[in-house]
Design an enzyme around this catalytic site. Structure first.
Site, PDB file in Angstrom:
ATOM      1  N   HIS A 205      15.628   4.080 -56.912  1.00  0.00           N
ATOM      2  CA  HIS A 205      14.656   4.004 -57.998  1.00  0.00           C
ATOM      3  C   HIS A 205      13.382   3.349 -57.487  1.00  0.00           C
ATOM      4  CE1 HIS A 205      15.037  -0.360 -59.031  1.00  0.00           C
ATOM      5  NE2 HIS A 205      16.279  -0.210 -58.606  1.00  0.00           N
ATOM      6  N   ASP A 217      14.187  -4.166 -54.233  1.00  0.00           N
ATOM      7  CA  ASP A 217      14.767  -3.550 -55.427  1.00  0.00           C
ATOM      8  C   ASP A 217      13.701  -2.697 -56.117  1.00  0.00           C
ATOM      9  OD1 ASP A 217      16.616  -2.962 -57.401  1.00  0.00           O
ATOM     10  OD2 ASP A 217      16.089  -4.707 -58.594  1.00  0.00           O
ATOM     11  N   GLU A 251      15.094   2.885 -63.586  1.00  0.00           N
ATOM     12  CA  GLU A 251      16.402   2.223 -63.435  1.00  0.00           C
ATOM     13  C   GLU A 251      16.388   0.828 -64.027  1.00  0.00           C
ATOM     14  OE1 GLU A 251      19.523  -0.306 -61.608  1.00  0.00           O
ATOM     15  OE2 GLU A 251      17.344  -0.542 -61.528  1.00  0.00           O
ATOM     16  N   GLU A 252      15.275   0.124 -63.861  1.00  0.00           N
ATOM     17  CA  GLU A 252      15.192  -1.228 -64.406  1.00  0.00           C
ATOM     18  C   GLU A 252      15.205  -1.216 -65.928  1.00  0.00           C
ATOM     19  OE1 GLU A 252      15.682  -3.658 -62.670  1.00  0.00           O
ATOM     20  OE2 GLU A 252      15.042  -3.206 -60.627  1.00  0.00           O
ATOM     21  N   GLU A 278      21.015   0.425 -53.747  1.00  0.00           N
ATOM     22  CA  GLU A 278      20.557  -0.624 -54.650  1.00  0.00           C
ATOM     23  C   GLU A 278      20.293  -1.916 -53.893  1.00  0.00           C
ATOM     24  OE1 GLU A 278      19.450  -1.863 -57.191  1.00  0.00           O
ATOM     25  OE2 GLU A 278      19.437  -0.293 -58.682  1.00  0.00           O
ATOM     26  N   HIS A 354      13.874  -9.940 -57.822  1.00  0.00           N
ATOM     27  CA  HIS A 354      13.143  -9.806 -59.089  1.00  0.00           C
ATOM     28  C   HIS A 354      12.049 -10.863 -59.251  1.00  0.00           C
ATOM     29  CE1 HIS A 354      16.040  -7.103 -61.638  1.00  0.00           C
ATOM     30  NE2 HIS A 354      15.630  -6.530 -60.523  1.00  0.00           N
TER      31      HIS A 354
END
Length: 904
Positions: A205, A217, A251-252, A278, A354
């Site tokens: 993603h 990510d 995706e998030e 991932e 994140h």
């Protein structure tokens, strides 16, 4: 078990004491007792004998006195574990195995890094933002076009940009429903020139969470996939099946884009297996942490093809247990597509996952190279596999799989694992049964000592756990949680030393007061057998439960048992001398090495998670429990050294001293939890939402309106460390729950309200985003089956959350979302997560309320929160001013939102 009864050893000690002044002739047979009554067969201990007096010990055999130095034993065991830990560390640092990479025509990490740097330079890429929907999509299409131009004529490349709309329910985070509209997928199909009827999917993603560049990510995975596409398309080797590359853009938003692809795209019907890329950390090795469901042939494919394997069925069973608050697209392909697959993720350095620190420069080129080598090899293997055509035929059972220091993977069917496990259990049954089932006059003492020792061992473990929990609770109550977050060794010095000291203390008491004057070698044998019995019990339970990770217990039973049988003769003749200790530790090499390997993975994953697990779970209690459990496992086969050593005073004193000093330093606040060190940042995560709330009554009029900055700290310490730097954020502005409003009347982005109950609400001026959210009731009608159908329309930013709470006498029976059946979130309210891409139409949906009894305050309360994650609308001057006050060891993620509540 009667602890008040007098042991046989005590009785013998008393009889010996009464006759100590008698003739030497009476003492001589006692000294020779071990030689006359040898240790029982393979066990080495059918009876206990009294220790020799100082006067009589000189003429005894070497087996009569241990002579095991406490200092040497403690230092030897410490160095042994340290050496094993060093081996583990070296294996983890070896990202790319020498000689395993391909020639220059294969995967090029430098090219993949170039893709990565271009994607991350775009900035944060939230779904619905121009950065995600336009700039990133444009870049991907440009690179795919260049790859297509360079491709070999053997292959055909097809490209499609999908913009699906759909809805589904998921039980993640307590359960909620998701709705998406016009989100983006970039799909590439690489196939033989004549086409293909079957395909393998590779998924990544390109979207990111708000305010993070999302390098690990998951931009790096998309970069790896672009390079894999380039290599495969230029290859002169023909493929048998198609390879579909899905670059998904949502995706998030809790796995929306993958759902849109697998349920709506025409190419989805071709897919027989998938690989999902991932991240739960930044760089390092990518771990295979999920496979299947079932389909053991997929594991075999990874084992056969991967050049730098790193896989564990333990990680799979831990992740699927739900104790890690995370999920991946793997769930969507498994549950909605009924397709088997492999889930891989980077797991190292989750501290910056994140956050703004998740940048391309922090990902090592070797990490990209190993991931690319593995993905390329496995995709190539699957794309030429006969099994892919009829993969459903191979769906039988699970696989036990685990890598050995990243060198190779051992894999075998779980049914074979069960047979192996029960064979190991039977070996232990024969070994212990031969000792326990001998004639009573030979085994009476052994049987009693065995079960008493088992009780002592369990008590030592229980009191060890209680001790560290008491310390952890106290540390939490005085506000010093997470002192180890930036200094992990602090947790080992505090909780690890306390745990092992308590275990040693309990066994020392038992040795001194219960097993009075019992032969040390005999006690060493007994407690070795007890450890073997405990691990065997664990093996039996795990195997009976059908857990593949039972192989760990099998390793912890088989190798020690073999070691014991090999060193028994030397131990019997010479006691615990250097040769015995060397062979004993050598025999324990495999279980202890693999245990430390797994323990590293546990702490590598869980320590960062404890810094973002909410305000309700005391992280010190969790970490102390994990450390106590690890201590119990690692100490199990070393407990016998407590009985073989002359003394344990210095060891206990040293451990207690280390624990005490660390405890005092922690209590004084010496170890600050967070760090802004550029080389290794460990930030505190804080969410700031500048919001305006409007509450409407049953008549539609505004009954309450307020504005402020809603503050959430994502760890247990709350705002205690922030207040000295930002004095206005203190306990006087703690947010209060609006009892009559869904989710306490706050604009939760995801339903994590049960994890974060401590909030702060700082009054601030109203927000005025240019794109205002609009919500209205379109119709209210009575259905033939005596329910009320409410139809709504919502127009707003790319991210909105819709909440429903039914009143007393009403139930939510149906709605137009998900599969039509409403799914409650944790706490009883209903939560709907909504997102859209660019140029989405108005969101229309309906809910149906079954009214059993009319209430004057209405039948249902609904609320909608609008989250502004991109553009100018996400900013406010108050947010900017407040963010500047935060110290540099924090990561404040901020945006603007509105919350509107209605009663019908």
């Amino acid at each position: 078990m009667e602890w008040g009864s007098e042991s046989a050893a005590v009785r013998r000690h008393r009889i010996g004491g009464e006759r100590r002044d008698g003739s030497a002739a009476l003492r001589q047979p006692e000294r020779e007792a071990p030689a006359q009554e040898p240790l029982a067969d393979a066990c080495g201990g059918g009876v206990r004998t009294r220790k020799r007096s100082a006067a009589g010990s000189a003429g005894a055999s070497q087996a009569a006195g241990t002579g095991l130095s406490e200092a040497r034993a403690a230092l030897g065991l410490a160095l042994y574990l340290l050496a094993l830990r060093t081996l583990v560390q070296l294996s983890l640092q070896q990202l790319v195995l020498p000689g395993a990479t391909g020639h220059h025509r294969e995967f090029d990490a430098r090219q993949a890094r170039d893709y990565l740097e271009h994607i991350t330079s775009i900035g944060p890429r939230t779904t619905g933002s121009p950065e995600n929907e336009i700039l990133t999509v444009r870049y991907l299409l440009e690179q795919i076009k260049l790859i297509e131009i360079q491709s070999n004529s053997l292959h055909k490349i097809s490209v499609d940009v999908q913009r699906p709309t759909g809805s589904f329910s998921i039980d993640f985070l307590g359960g909620f429903t998701s709705y998406y509209d016009n989100i983006t997928n970039v799909v590439v199909k690489l196939e033989p020139r004549d086409g293909a009827q079957h395909a393998v999917l590779a998924n990544c993603h390109f979207d990111s969470v708000a305010n993070s560049p999302g390098a690990s990510d998951d931009a790096v995975s998309c970069s790896v996939m672009l390079e894999v596409l380039r290599v495969l398309s230029t290859s002169s080797e023909a493929l048998r099946h198609a390879v579909i590359f899905l670059f998904n853009g949502a995706e998030e938003n809790v796995l929306q884009a993958s759902h849109g692809f697998i349920t709506q795209h025409p190419w989805a019907s071709l897919i027989r297996a998938f690989i999902n890329l991932e991240a739960a950390g930044v760089g390092g090795k990518e771990l295979v942490f999920q496979t299947g469901p079932e389909n053991p042939w997929l594991v075999q494919a990874y084992v056969s093809a991967a050049k730098h394997p790193f896989a564990s069925v333990v990680a799979q069973e831990v992740f699927q247990s739900g104790i890690i608050p995370s999920d991946t697209d793997f769930r969507i392909y498994r549950d909605f597509g009924n397709i088997p697959g492999i889930d891989l993720a980077f797991i190292e350095n989750g501290y910056i996952y994140h956050t703004k620190y998740d940048t391309a420069d922090r990902i090592l080129t070797d990490s990209i190279q190993r991931a690319g080598d593995n993905i390329l090899a496995v995709l190539k293997y699957l794309a030429t596999s006969d099994m892919l055509v009829s993969s459903s035929k191979y769906q039988h059972g699970n696989m036990v799989f685990f890598d050995i220091l990243g060198l190779f993977v051992i894999a075998y069917p779980s049914r074979v694992g069960s047979i192996i496990n029960y064979m190991v259990v039977m070996a232990v049954v024969l070994y212990l049964g031969k000792k326990l089932l001998q004639p009573k006059h030979k085994t009476a003492n052994y049987t009693k000592d065995f079960f008493c020792g088992l009780g002592i061992t369990l008590i030592s473990w229980f009191t060890s756990l209680v001790t560290v929990l008491i310390i952890a609770v106290f540390i939490s109550l005085i506000g010093q949680s997470l002192s180890w977050y930036n200094h992990f060794y602090v947790s080992v010095c505090l909780y690890g030393t306390a745990a092992i000291a308590k275990i040693i203390f309990i066994h020392t008491l038992a040795k001194r007061f219960y097993y009075v004057n019992a032969n040390d070698h005999y006690l060493g044998e007994v407690f070795f057998d007890i450890s073997l019995f405990v691990h065997c019990g664990s093996l039996t339970v795990l195997t009976y439960q059908g857990l593949c990770s039972a192989f760990i217990s099998a390793v912890w039973v088989a190798f020690p048992l073999l070691t014991k049988l090999c060193v028994h003769k030397d131990f019997k003749q010479h006691g615990a001398q250097g040769k015995f200790i060397a062979f004993y530790l050598l025999g324990m090499f495999v279980p202890y090495l693999y245990a430390l390997y797994l323990i590293w993975a546990v702490f590598e994953m869980f320590t960062p998670i404890l810094g973002r697990s909410g305000s309700e779970i005391p992280p010190d209690v969790v970490l102390a429990s994990i450390l106590a459990g690890c201590t119990m496992i690692l100490s199990s086969y070393f407990i016998n050294f407590i009985y073989l050593a002359k003394s344990t005073k210095k060891t206990m004193l040293t451990l207690t001293l280390v624990c005490t000093i660390t405890f005092l330093l922690v209590c004084s606040g010496t170890f600050f939890p967070y760090s802004s060190n550029p080389a290794s940042p460990k930030p505190k995560r804080v969410f700031l939402q500048h919001m305006t709330r409007t509450f409407h009554g049953l008549d539609g009029n505004v009954v309450k309106r307020d504005s402020g900055i809603w503050i959430n700290g994502f760890d247990y310490t709350g705002m205690s460390h922030i207040t000295p730097h930002v004095p206005e954020i203190n306990d006087t502005i703690r947010a209060h729950c609006e009892e009559n409003a869904p989710l306490c009347g706050f604009p939760w982005y995801l339903p994590v309200h049960f994890l974060i109950r401590k909030n702060w609400y700082l009054p601030a001026p109203e927000v005025s985003p240019r794109t205002h959210a609009h919500f209205k009731l379109i119709s209210k009608e009575q259905t033939p089956w005596d329910s009320i159908k409410l139809t709504f329309e919502a127009i707003g930013p790319s991210h909105m959350s819709f909440y429903v709470r039914t009143h007393k006498g009403s139930t939510l029976s149906q709605w137009s979302l998900g599969n039509g059946t409403p799914v409650t979130s944790k706490g009883g309210d209903y939560f709907v997560f909504y997102s859209h891409g660019l140029q989405a139409s108005a969101w229309q949906f309906w809910i149906e309320v079954q009214v059993l009894e009319e209430q004057p305050e209405g039948i249902v309360t609904v609320a909608i929160a609008a989250h502004y994650f991109s553009g100018e609308d996400k900013k406010s001057s108050q947010l900017d001013t407040l963010k500047e006050k935060f110290p540099d060891w924090t990561f404040p993620s901020a945006w603007v939102c509105t919350y509107d509540l209605f009663v019908f």
